[in-house]
Enzyme design. Structure first.
Site, short mmCIF file in Angstrom:
data_model
loop_
_atom_site.label_atom_id
_atom_site.label_comp_id
_atom_site.label_asym_id
_atom_site.label_seq_id
_atom_site.Cartn_x
_atom_site.Cartn_y
_atom_site.Cartn_z
N GLN A 42 0.82 -1.22 0.00
CA GLN A 42 0.00 0.00 0.00
C GLN A 42 0.86 1.28 0.00
OE1 GLN A 42 -3.17 0.46 -0.51
NE2 GLN A 42 -3.75 -1.69 -0.52
N SER A 43 1.98 1.24 -0.69
CA SER A 43 2.92 2.36 -0.70
C SER A 43 2.37 3.59 -1.42
CB SER A 43 4.22 1.93 -1.37
OG SER A 43 5.05 3.04 -1.62
N ASN A 44 2.43 4.74 -0.75
CA ASN A 44 2.06 6.00 -1.38
C ASN A 44 3.09 6.41 -2.43
OD1 ASN A 44 -0.27 6.36 0.21
ND2 ASN A 44 0.94 7.25 1.85
N VAL A 71 4.93 4.44 -4.30
CA VAL A 71 4.72 3.61 -5.49
C VAL A 71 3.55 4.15 -6.30
CG1 VAL A 71 3.95 1.31 -6.23
CG2 VAL A 71 5.80 1.52 -4.56
#
Length: 182
Positions: free
Chosen positions: A62-64, A66
């Site tokens: 859930q990387s912002n 990325v």
């Protein structure tokens, strides 16, 4: 990328001055990227200058960062390959892997790569990138993990896992990418 400054009168008054302003990086216009768009401005600028046609980014599910990288690639007309890593323990809910930022990554046209634990993830994703694009022009290694404990509560095993992601993981991706960058 210019974003507005907003005056904070109540905080200024509460602190008794000086005048306090906040830089509104939420107004970057790049997939709610905030300050993450600022560093991508440099990475993607280098990629454009190199004539790159695709970017690859590795990050947590859930990387912002990325998500913002996928938006930047799409805006620049580049392909985006994302290698998602299981960095957050005890997240077995399928919705976690298919909603939120992952859903936005897919909507932005990113190709998502996932590999079983224990596989040479860096080598596998670089092989796929090599087959699809022939080369890699720019490598961005941006590792990071959040731990929701105090240092006193963190075990050595947990610390070693964090260290492996942030240092060893970056080393392995760099090592796997070098043949495609020569």
């Amino acid at each position: 990328m210019p974003t507005p400054l907003e005056y904070l009168p109540r905080l200024t008054e509460h602190l008794g001055g000086p005048n306090i302003y906040v830089k509104r990086d939420d107004c970057t216009g790049l997939a709610m990227g905030g300050n993450k768009a600022r560093q991508l401005e440099f990475y993607c600028g280098e990629a454009v200058a190199a004539g790159a046609t695709a970017i690859i980014i590795t990050g947590a599910v859930q990387s912002n960062f990325v998500r913002t990288a996928a938006a930047a690639a799409r805006k620049l007309g580049m392909d985006c390959h994302i290698q998602l890593e299981e960095r957050v323990a005890n997240k077995s809910d399928p919705a976690y892997r298919n909603s939120g930022n992952v859903l936005l990554d897919r909507m932005l046209g990113a190709t998502i790569h996932s590999y079983p634990e224990g596989e040479d993830e860096a080598g596998a994703v670089m092989a796929e990138i090599g087959a699809a694009h022939g080369r890699l022009d720019v490598l961005v290694n941006a590792a990071g993990i959040e731990i929701e404990k105090t240092i006193e509560e963190t075990s050595l095993e947990e610390w070693n896992r964090i260290f492996a992601i942030n240092v060893t993981g970056t080393f392995l991706v760099s090592k796997a990418a070098l043949p495609l960058m020569r």
